[in-house]
Design an enzyme around this catalytic site. Structure first.
Site, PDB file in Angstrom:
ATOM      1  N   ARG A 167      96.505  24.600 160.405  1.00  0.00           N
ATOM      2  CA  ARG A 167      97.204  24.853 161.406  1.00  0.00           C
ATOM      3  C   ARG A 167      97.377  23.609 162.274  1.00  0.00           C
ATOM      4  NH1 ARG A 167      99.383  28.875 160.117  1.00  0.00           N
ATOM      5  NH2 ARG A 167      99.155  31.053 160.744  1.00  0.00           N
ATOM      6  N   SER A 216     100.186  33.530 168.068  1.00  0.00           N
ATOM      7  CA  SER A 216      97.937  33.493 168.482  1.00  0.00           C
ATOM      8  C   SER A 216      98.030  32.768 169.196  1.00  0.00           C
ATOM      9  CB  SER A 216      98.193  33.113 166.740  1.00  0.00           C
ATOM     10  OG  SER A 216      98.088  34.356 165.872  1.00  0.00           O
ATOM     11  N   GLU A 298      94.359  27.811 169.294  1.00  0.00           N
ATOM     12  CA  GLU A 298      95.829  28.045 167.599  1.00  0.00           C
ATOM     13  C   GLU A 298      96.963  27.298 168.957  1.00  0.00           C
ATOM     14  OE1 GLU A 298      98.596  29.926 164.802  1.00  0.00           O
ATOM     15  OE2 GLU A 298      95.994  30.032 164.294  1.00  0.00           O
TER      16      GLU A 298
END
EC number: 1.3.1.98
Length: 308
Positions: A167, A216, A298
């Site tokens: 990520r 998310s 995130e």
């Protein structure tokens, strides 16, 4: 305000950003620049005063802009940057091309980039965040990317340049991704289309797709997610530790952790950016108290809080 370079695209001062984010929150940017084409973007950055910050913004699908706004020139790419071209097993997409569109057009040409179908956002953001699902990540199919650097020069970036991690990537400050070239395995177009339909069905069953969310909220806990390390396992998810702490459905103001998927934060109505970020921080603290795990955001949070 500072005099900025002349442009052929659209340059808007004091532009409210709330309607450009999926969560529909956020204050104004000092300027919003929507370049007409690559040359317009290069010329603008080349002549922009060096002390002015630049923030590239995609479609706002994974972003909280704080209520006080952004002291930056926000650059948002549009139609001149959303082309998709397929050549054999290679797909080149403009940074503004939606992930879902890239997946569909690739599948029609028999190239399997189906994991992109359910990822919200655009290809520029997918590269920047090494987006992924179903065990596949952007890094797995990445060939190269082009970016306009802060000085207006055009650079071709390799995987080594970007240093893909879970990520995240390494991208020079002020650099604006403008396109990416990906390579996927070949597949039968009908089979790929069927797989994407099944992915959509599962997503709609398990995620609050009808709500205002940003995907998310937190990364899966380190050591329990697919970071590419040999000892990584997938048996602990962010939603699980949130559930264990009794936080499914938790609220703060107009912000809520979804009842349908507890790692999705939603604007349930009238939320401010402070509500959303505050709820996220409450969840982080309570999960840590319950499990000893610090969840990492995130969703990107940027800008200044609103002055009281």
């Amino acid at each position: 305000m500072t005099d900025l370079p002349a442009v052929r695209g659209r340059l808007t001062p004091n532009r409210d950003l709330s309607d450009l984010t999926w969560l529909r929150v956020g204050g104004p940017a000092d300027y919003l620049f929507q370049p007409a084409d690559l040359e317009d973007l290069q010329e603008f950055l080349r002549n922009l005063p060096a002390d002015m910050d630049v923030f590239p913004m995609g479609v706002g699908s994974n972003l909280i802009v704080r209520d006080g706004g952004l002291r930056s020139v926000v650059i948002r790419l549009g139609r001149g940057f959303n082309g998709i071209a397929v050549d054999g097993d290679t797909v080149t997409a403009g940074a503004a091309a939606l992930d879902a569109h890239v997946a569909r057009k690739s599948a029609e040409a028999g190239v399997d980039l189906t994991f992109l179908r359910t990822i919200p956002g655009s290809i520029g953001g997918a590269v920047r965040m090494n987006a992924g699902c179903y065990g596949s990540y952007l890094a797995d199919v990445f060939v190269s990317a082009q970016a306009v650097l802060r000085d207006g020069s055009l650079a071709t970036l390799s995987a080594e340049d970007l240093q893909f991690k879970y990520r995240q990537t390494e991208l020079a400050p002020g650099a604006v991704l403008v396109s990416a070239t990906l390579r996927g395995p070949k597949g039968d177009p009908d089979a790929l289309a069927a797989r994407m339909e099944e992915q959509l069905r599962k997503r709609d069953e398990t995620q609050p797709t009808k709500e205002r969310s940003a995907g998310s909220t937190f990364r899966n806990p380190a050591g329990f997610s697919s970071t590419g390390k040999a000892d990584d396992v997938m048996d602990l998810k962010a939603w699980k530790v949130i559930d264990n702490a009794g936080l499914r459905g938790a609220t703060l103001g107009g912000a809520q952790m979804s009842e349908k998927h507890s790692n999705f934060m939603i604007n349930a109505g009238g939320a401010t950016a402070a509500d959303l970020e505050g709820l996220g921080e409450n969840v982080r603290k309570k999960v840590y108290a319950d499990s000893g795990i610090w969840l990492e955001w995130e969703i990107m949070r940027v800008g200044d809080p609103k002055r009281s």
